[in-house]
Design an enzyme around this catalytic site. Structure first.
Site, PDB file in Angstrom:
ATOM      1  N   CYS A   1      -7.577  -6.869  -4.831  1.00 49.91           N
ATOM      2  CA  CYS A   1      -6.656  -7.555  -3.912  1.00 49.91           C
ATOM      3  C   CYS A   1      -7.345  -8.408  -2.851  1.00 49.91           C
ATOM      4  O   CYS A   1      -6.806  -9.432  -2.437  1.00 49.91           O
ATOM      5  CB  CYS A   1      -5.687  -6.572  -3.263  1.00 49.91           C
ATOM      6  SG  CYS A   1      -6.463  -5.302  -2.264  1.00 49.91           S
TER       7      CYS A   1
ATOM      8  N   TYR B   1     -10.976   5.903  10.081  1.00 50.38           N
ATOM      9  CA  TYR B   1     -11.623   4.980  11.013  1.00 50.38           C
ATOM     10  C   TYR B   1     -12.054   5.709  12.291  1.00 50.38           C
ATOM     11  O   TYR B   1     -12.800   5.165  13.087  1.00 50.38           O
ATOM     12  CB  TYR B   1     -10.670   3.809  11.327  1.00 50.38           C
ATOM     13  CG  TYR B   1     -10.203   3.126  10.052  1.00 50.38           C
ATOM     14  CD1 TYR B   1     -11.047   2.253   9.375  1.00 50.38           C
ATOM     15  CD2 TYR B   1      -8.958   3.414   9.489  1.00 50.38           C
ATOM     16  CE1 TYR B   1     -10.648   1.662   8.187  1.00 50.38           C
ATOM     17  CE2 TYR B   1      -8.545   2.830   8.302  1.00 50.38           C
ATOM     18  CZ  TYR B   1      -9.399   1.953   7.656  1.00 50.38           C
ATOM     19  OH  TYR B   1      -9.003   1.394   6.462  1.00 50.38           O
TER      20      TYR B   1
ATOM     21  N   SER C   1      -5.032   2.675   8.031  1.00 54.44           N
ATOM     22  CA  SER C   1      -5.129   1.779   9.188  1.00 54.44           C
ATOM     23  C   SER C   1      -3.943   1.903  10.146  1.00 54.44           C
ATOM     24  O   SER C   1      -4.127   1.950  11.362  1.00 54.44           O
ATOM     25  CB  SER C   1      -5.265   0.334   8.706  1.00 54.44           C
ATOM     26  OG  SER C   1      -4.197  -0.017   7.845  1.00 54.44           O
TER      27      SER C   1
ATOM     28  N   LYS D   1      -2.912   9.001  -0.361  1.00 54.78           N
ATOM     29  CA  LYS D   1      -2.962   7.939   0.635  1.00 54.78           C
ATOM     30  C   LYS D   1      -1.570   7.325   0.811  1.00 54.78           C
ATOM     31  O   LYS D   1      -0.937   7.017  -0.189  1.00 54.78           O
ATOM     32  CB  LYS D   1      -3.942   6.868   0.152  1.00 54.78           C
ATOM     33  CG  LYS D   1      -4.037   5.660   1.024  1.00 54.78           C
ATOM     34  CD  LYS D   1      -4.831   4.613   0.327  1.00 54.78           C
ATOM     35  CE  LYS D   1      -4.788   3.361   1.168  1.00 54.78           C
ATOM     36  NZ  LYS D   1      -5.433   2.251   0.531  1.00 54.78           N
TER      37      LYS D   1
ATOM     38  N   CYS E   1      -3.504  -6.548  -6.712  1.00 58.25           N
ATOM     39  CA  CYS E   1      -4.618  -5.658  -7.038  1.00 58.25           C
ATOM     40  C   CYS E   1      -5.098  -5.806  -8.481  1.00 58.25           C
ATOM     41  O   CYS E   1      -6.088  -5.190  -8.884  1.00 58.25           O
ATOM     42  CB  CYS E   1      -4.244  -4.207  -6.750  1.00 58.25           C
ATOM     43  SG  CYS E   1      -3.785  -3.955  -5.020  1.00 58.25           S
TER      44      CYS E   1
ATOM     45  N   LYS F   1      -1.297   6.975  -4.514  1.00 57.97           N
ATOM     46  CA  LYS F   1      -1.334   5.938  -3.490  1.00 57.97           C
ATOM     47  C   LYS F   1       0.064   5.343  -3.389  1.00 57.97           C
ATOM     48  O   LYS F   1       0.588   4.782  -4.358  1.00 57.97           O
ATOM     49  CB  LYS F   1      -2.349   4.865  -3.862  1.00 57.97           C
ATOM     50  CG  LYS F   1      -2.381   3.719  -2.857  1.00 57.97           C
ATOM     51  CD  LYS F   1      -3.493   2.750  -3.138  1.00 57.97           C
ATOM     52  CE  LYS F   1      -3.454   1.590  -2.153  1.00 57.97           C
ATOM     53  NZ  LYS F   1      -4.550   0.649  -2.368  1.00 57.97           N
TER      54      LYS F   1
ATOM     55  N   ARG G   1       3.761  -4.582  -3.500  1.00 60.82           N
ATOM     56  CA  ARG G   1       3.000  -3.771  -4.445  1.00 60.82           C
ATOM     57  C   ARG G   1       3.841  -2.659  -5.100  1.00 60.82           C
ATOM     58  O   ARG G   1       3.314  -1.712  -5.652  1.00 60.82           O
ATOM     59  CB  ARG G   1       1.800  -3.149  -3.744  1.00 60.82           C
ATOM     60  CG  ARG G   1       0.885  -4.140  -3.051  1.00 60.82           C
ATOM     61  CD  ARG G   1      -0.550  -3.622  -3.010  1.00 60.82           C
ATOM     62  NE  ARG G   1      -1.385  -4.230  -1.988  1.00 60.82           N
ATOM     63  CZ  ARG G   1      -1.863  -5.476  -2.038  1.00 60.82           C
ATOM     64  NH1 ARG G   1      -1.549  -6.270  -3.038  1.00 60.82           N
ATOM     65  NH2 ARG G   1      -2.642  -5.925  -1.072  1.00 60.82           N
TER      66      ARG G   1
ATOM     67  N   ARG H   1      -4.520  -4.925   5.974  1.00 60.60           N
ATOM     68  CA  ARG H   1      -4.399  -6.197   5.248  1.00 60.60           C
ATOM     69  C   ARG H   1      -4.900  -7.352   6.097  1.00 60.60           C
ATOM     70  O   ARG H   1      -5.344  -8.357   5.566  1.00 60.60           O
ATOM     71  CB  ARG H   1      -2.964  -6.382   4.771  1.00 60.60           C
ATOM     72  CG  ARG H   1      -2.688  -5.342   3.696  1.00 60.60           C
ATOM     73  CD  ARG H   1      -1.403  -5.518   2.974  1.00 60.60           C
ATOM     74  NE  ARG H   1      -1.239  -4.390   2.059  1.00 60.60           N
ATOM     75  CZ  ARG H   1      -0.075  -4.023   1.536  1.00 60.60           C
ATOM     76  NH1 ARG H   1       1.017  -4.695   1.836  1.00 60.60           N
ATOM     77  NH2 ARG H   1      -0.020  -2.991   0.712  1.00 60.60           N
TER      78      ARG H   1
ATOM     79  N   GLU I   1       0.680  11.720 -11.543  1.00 59.72           N
ATOM     80  CA  GLU I   1      -0.396  10.730 -11.402  1.00 59.72           C
ATOM     81  C   GLU I   1      -1.766  11.416 -11.309  1.00 59.72           C
ATOM     82  O   GLU I   1      -2.732  10.991 -11.939  1.00 59.72           O
ATOM     83  CB  GLU I   1      -0.175   9.877 -10.143  1.00 59.72           C
ATOM     84  CG  GLU I   1       0.880   8.793 -10.277  1.00 59.72           C
ATOM     85  CD  GLU I   1       0.398   7.606 -11.102  1.00 59.72           C
ATOM     86  OE1 GLU I   1      -0.790   7.546 -11.456  1.00 59.72           O
ATOM     87  OE2 GLU I   1       1.224   6.722 -11.408  1.00 59.72           O
TER      88      GLU I   1
HETATM   89  C1  PBG Z   1      -6.818  -1.994  -1.564  1.00 60.31           C
HETATM   90  C2  PBG Z   1      -6.714  -1.019  -0.468  1.00 60.31           C
HETATM   91  C3  PBG Z   1      -5.760  -0.949   0.576  1.00 60.31           C
HETATM   92  C4  PBG Z   1      -6.173   0.090   1.409  1.00 60.31           C
HETATM   93  C5  PBG Z   1      -7.327   0.635   0.845  1.00 60.31           C
HETATM   94  N1  PBG Z   1      -7.627  -0.043  -0.328  1.00 60.31           N
HETATM   95  C6  PBG Z   1      -4.605  -1.825   0.901  1.00 60.31           C
HETATM   96  C7  PBG Z   1      -3.452  -1.922   0.019  1.00 60.31           C
HETATM   97  O1  PBG Z   1      -3.277  -1.223  -0.957  1.00 60.31           O
HETATM   98  O2  PBG Z   1      -2.650  -2.805   0.327  1.00 60.31           O
HETATM   99  C8  PBG Z   1      -5.499   0.503   2.686  1.00 60.31           C
HETATM  100  C9  PBG Z   1      -6.370   1.150   3.694  1.00 60.31           C
HETATM  101  C10 PBG Z   1      -5.788   1.258   5.051  1.00 60.31           C
HETATM  102  O3  PBG Z   1      -4.640   0.869   5.325  1.00 60.31           O
HETATM  103  O4  PBG Z   1      -6.514   1.751   5.914  1.00 60.31           O
HETATM  104  N2  PBG Z   1      -5.941  -1.860  -2.610  1.00 60.31           N
END
Ligand code: PBG
Length: 324
Positions: free
Chosen positions: A122, A313, A274, A248, A130, A195, A217, A205, A233
């Site tokens: 991505c 983080y 994030s 996640k 992705c 995820k 997505r 992003r 999954e």
């Molecule tokens: C890539 C990816 C993402 C994150 C980790 N790997 C973003 C997404 O799927 O849009 C998110 C990490 C975060 O928000 O800290 N596919």
């Protein structure tokens, strides 16, 4: 035994007792620090939506990675921002791509630090999805080979572990096969197995410049309403050869972490994403919460739910607080 014979407060009377009965103890060993690597020299550019996080050029990445190691954090996970994007995300699997060079540089300077790479397209595709697209659809099967090539290029650069985050079906098996064929049978796969399609990725992003340019997505990431599907999954990824299963985001999905911990016999990772980070930062900036306390409570909760490792983080800040 009931009150007044039973009194829950007896074991909370002083700190020694509380320490003795504490069920979950956080240590820096629990953390994986995500870092964003960019082209250039001497770049250490703050990421606006994620206070305390930076875009780092390779030369600036090394001191940060070194500090993480010195704080007792065993691993980092690298995200790359390529100099250019195209429909096939070719910078993702280039031998001298920004992540590949970063991995080599970190392993050279800090051989004891575990270097994990995020495997996804991505941040490398001009459309921001992705996988590769066919019209307005993400083409699952056509994406697998590119993801596998990305993983192999990371292993060739010296990555200790690869972490596919794309949510294409069958990618763990494809990556395992490609790694084995390239003589990287010892490189483990940490699969972003459950995820979710989450708004908590918003600040990332901006950090990774990876927002989809059309649509969202939802056709590949999971529906936040589903928990049973997470087991399915994860089970598929175990069968395809995953070594670590990730959930996640973390906070809104603690039940999923707990269920995966109970039902899947592999180490479980959780990504404190994030948005979860930035919400705490923003509220603390306003003086509404105590940042350090909320941070440690949050990370403790993720571990208590069943995660053996936490991508966060907060890793450096938390390690500083936890170290004597
Ligand atoms: C890539 C990816 C993402 C994150 C980790 N790997 C973003 C997404 O799927 O849009 C998110 C990490 C975060 O928000 O800290 N596919």
């Amino acid at each position: 035994m009931l009150f007044p014979d039973a009194r829950g407060r007896r074991l909370r009377q002083h700190s020694g007792l509380r320490r003795m009965v504490r069920e979950t103890v956080l240590t820096p060993n629990d953390f994986i620090l995500p870092l964003f690597v960019v082209e250039g020299k001497a770049v250490r550019e703050p990421i606006a939506a994620m206070p305390g996080q930076y875009h780092l050029s390779i030369d600036r990445l090394i001191p940060t990675a070194r500090e993480a190691g010195e704080l007792g954090i065993p691993a980092i996970i690298l995200f790359g921002l390529p100099p250019r994007k195209d429909p096939l995300g070719t910078e993702a699997y280039k031998n001298q791509g920004v992540v590949q060079r970063a991995v080599a540089a970190v392993k050279d300077a800090l051989p004891d630090l575990v270097v994990i790479t995020d495997v996804c397209l991505c941040a490398y595709t001009d459309h921001g999805h992705c996988g590769v697209i066919d019209g307005h659809q993400v083409d699952n099967d056509a994406s697998l080979d590119l993801l596998a090539r990305t993983a192999v290029s990371h292993a060739q650069a010296g990555a200790d572990m690869v972490a596919p985050s794309d949510m294409m079906d069958g990618r763990v098996a494809e990556i395992r096969g490609a790694l084995d064929e390239a003589n990287f049978g010892q490189v483990p796969i940490m699969s972003y197995a459950a995820k979710y399609c989450s708004a908590f990725y918003g600040p990332f992003r901006e950090a990774a410049d990876s927002a989809p340019q059309f649509g969202d997505r939802r056709t590949y990431q999971m529906d936040p309403a589903n928990a049973q599907e997470a087991i399915r999954e994860a089970t598929m990824d175990v069968e395809e050869g995953a070594d670590i299963i990730m959930v996640k985001p973390a906070l809104a999905y603690l039940d999923v972490i707990g269920r995966i911990r109970d039902e899947i016999d592999l180490p479980v990772a959780a990504y404190n994403v994030s948005g979860e980070y930035s919400m705490i930062k923003a509220a603390a900036e306003r003086g509404w919460i105590d940042e350090a306390k909320v941070m440690l409570e949050t990370l403790t909760a993720i571990k208590r739910a069943g995660a053996e490792m936490i991508l966060t983080y907060f890793a450096m800040d938390a390690a500083r607080r936890l170290n004597p």
